[in-house]
Design a protein around this motif. Sequence first.
Motif, PDB file in Angstrom:
ATOM      1  N   LEU A   5       0.507  -1.049   0.105  1.00 40.19           N
ATOM      2  CA  LEU A   5       0.148  -0.001   0.241  1.00 40.19           C
ATOM      3  C   LEU A   5       0.946   0.877  -0.306  1.00 40.19           C
ATOM      4  CD1 LEU A   5      -3.012   1.125  -0.239  1.00 40.19           C
ATOM      5  CD2 LEU A   5      -2.867   1.073   2.218  1.00 40.19           C
ATOM      6  N   LEU A   6       2.468   0.898   1.141  1.00 36.55           N
ATOM      7  CA  LEU A   6       3.115   2.277   1.385  1.00 36.55           C
ATOM      8  C   LEU A   6       3.383   2.368   0.023  1.00 36.55           C
ATOM      9  CD1 LEU A   6       4.506   1.945   4.490  1.00 36.55           C
ATOM     10  CD2 LEU A   6       2.413   3.687   3.222  1.00 36.55           C
ATOM     11  N   SER A   7       3.991   1.458  -1.289  1.00 38.13           N
ATOM     12  CA  SER A   7       4.532   1.618  -2.401  1.00 38.13           C
ATOM     13  C   SER A   7       3.224   2.071  -3.408  1.00 38.13           C
ATOM     14  CB  SER A   7       5.234  -0.003  -2.834  1.00 38.13           C
ATOM     15  OG  SER A   7       5.842   0.482  -4.372  1.00 38.13           O
ATOM     16  N   ALA A   8       2.462   1.232  -4.175  1.00 40.34           N
ATOM     17  CA  ALA A   8       0.948   2.744  -4.500  1.00 40.34           C
ATOM     18  C   ALA A   8       0.987   3.702  -4.449  1.00 40.34           C
ATOM     19  CB  ALA A   8       0.268   1.665  -4.182  1.00 40.34           C
ATOM     20  N   VAL A   9       1.468   3.442  -2.893  1.00 39.97           N
ATOM     21  CA  VAL A   9       1.013   5.211  -2.617  1.00 39.97           C
ATOM     22  C   VAL A   9       1.842   6.375  -2.786  1.00 39.97           C
ATOM     23  CG1 VAL A   9       0.403   6.886  -0.582  1.00 39.97           C
ATOM     24  CG2 VAL A   9      -1.200   4.779  -0.370  1.00 39.97           C
ATOM     25  N   GLY A  10       3.216   6.014  -3.162  1.00 42.44           N
ATOM     26  CA  GLY A  10       4.332   6.511  -3.492  1.00 42.44           C
ATOM     27  C   GLY A  10       5.049   6.670  -4.322  1.00 42.44           C
ATOM     28  N   THR A  11       3.716   6.029  -5.292  1.00 42.78           N
ATOM     29  CA  THR A  11       3.978   6.002  -6.786  1.00 42.78           C
ATOM     30  C   THR A  11       2.661   7.049  -7.380  1.00 42.78           C
ATOM     31  OG1 THR A  11       4.308   3.442  -7.528  1.00 42.78           O
ATOM     32  CG2 THR A  11       2.835   4.470  -8.654  1.00 42.78           C
TER      33      THR A  11
END
Length: 68
Positions: A5-11
Amino acid sequence: MSCMLLSAVGTVVSVLVAVAAVAVVVLTVVLHAVRKKQGKGGCGCDCAGCPGGCSHCAPRPKDQKGRQ
């Protein structure tokens, strides 16, 4: 799960920043083209203190009949 989820938000944030940067560049180019089409210069057309170096502030040469 939270790592994904954090990776997707960063993207998503990175993509939004890139889209905003592209929008600023496109807006600048479009506004420049509109101002140029209207006959306005990039100097702001405030020629009160201009030494007459740019093409918009320098007097236009008169043709042979005395018109500008």
